[in-house]
Design an enzyme around this catalytic site. Structure first.
Site, short mmCIF file in Angstrom:
data_model
loop_
_atom_site.label_atom_id
_atom_site.label_comp_id
_atom_site.label_asym_id
_atom_site.label_seq_id
_atom_site.Cartn_x
_atom_site.Cartn_y
_atom_site.Cartn_z
N ASP A 30 27.03 40.31 26.01
CA ASP A 30 28.00 41.44 26.26
C ASP A 30 27.80 42.06 24.55
OD1 ASP A 30 30.82 42.22 27.73
OD2 ASP A 30 30.83 42.94 25.55
N ASN A 87 37.12 40.84 36.34
CA ASN A 87 38.26 41.84 36.10
C ASN A 87 38.05 42.82 37.18
OD1 ASN A 87 39.21 40.57 33.66
ND2 ASN A 87 37.70 41.94 32.45
N GLN A 94 39.36 46.34 34.54
CA GLN A 94 37.96 46.64 34.80
C GLN A 94 37.37 47.98 34.18
OE1 GLN A 94 36.67 46.53 38.64
NE2 GLN A 94 34.41 46.50 38.22
N VAL A 96 33.83 48.67 33.62
CA VAL A 96 32.51 49.19 34.01
C VAL A 96 32.54 48.81 35.67
CG1 VAL A 96 30.24 48.71 34.10
CG2 VAL A 96 31.30 48.63 31.95
N HIS A 100 30.67 42.23 37.88
CA HIS A 100 29.99 41.33 36.88
C HIS A 100 30.80 40.29 36.51
CE1 HIS A 100 32.32 44.53 34.75
NE2 HIS A 100 32.70 43.69 34.08
N HIS A 102 32.17 37.54 33.76
CA HIS A 102 31.76 37.25 32.50
C HIS A 102 31.88 35.72 32.17
CE1 HIS A 102 33.69 41.15 30.79
NE2 HIS A 102 34.19 41.17 31.88
#
Ligand code: 5GP
Ligand code: ZN
Length: 114
Positions: A30, A87, A94, A96, A100, A102
């Site tokens: 990240d 998220n 969220q 983006v 995904h 994390h």
């Protein structure tokens, strides 16, 4: 998706610090890490949010989580534990809109999350 930042990272159009890649997903560090280990596991296929998951995505989502556990081992945080987070949407904060997971580790997490 032309305007998706993670599609651009998957395509190599935006550089990233990759720690894993396979035919289904990639994983990279990240850009604004929230823990000593903060890695994003991202499917190559564009799916905006986990809430868009259908039964056909079950192997994909399972794979993302399995890869996250392998990377946790690789990064040396598996024994002490870590957090896997997705998220979703506005309340989930969220940022983006490309699915995904994390992987956060290397420090004590707190609960409840912010
Ligand atoms: P979200 O809030 O959508 O769950 O998380 C998006 C994450 O992507 C954030 O932790 C943010 O720091 C990270 N991020 C956003 N843009 C980039 C980028 O261009 N490169 C990398 N490596 N991470 C990014
Ligand atoms: Zn995308």
């Amino acid at each position: 998706m032309a305007d998706c930042i993670f599609c651009k990272i998957v395509a190599g159009e935006i550089p990233s610090d990759r720690v894993h890649e396979d035919p289904t997903c990639i994983a990279f560090r990240d850009i604004q890490p929230q823990a000593p280990v903060h890695i994003l596991v991202v499917p190559r296929q564009h799916l905006a949010r986990i809430s868009e998951m259908t039964p056909q995505h079950e192997p994909l989502v399972g794979h993302l989580f399995h890869v996250a556990t392998e990377i946790a081992r690789q990064e040396g945080v598996s024994d002490q534990g870590y957090r896997l987070v997705i998220n979703c949407g506005a309340h989930g904060q969220q940022a983006v809109d490309h699915l995904h997971v994390h992987l956060l580790g290397g420090r004590q997490m707190t609960w409840p999350p912010g």
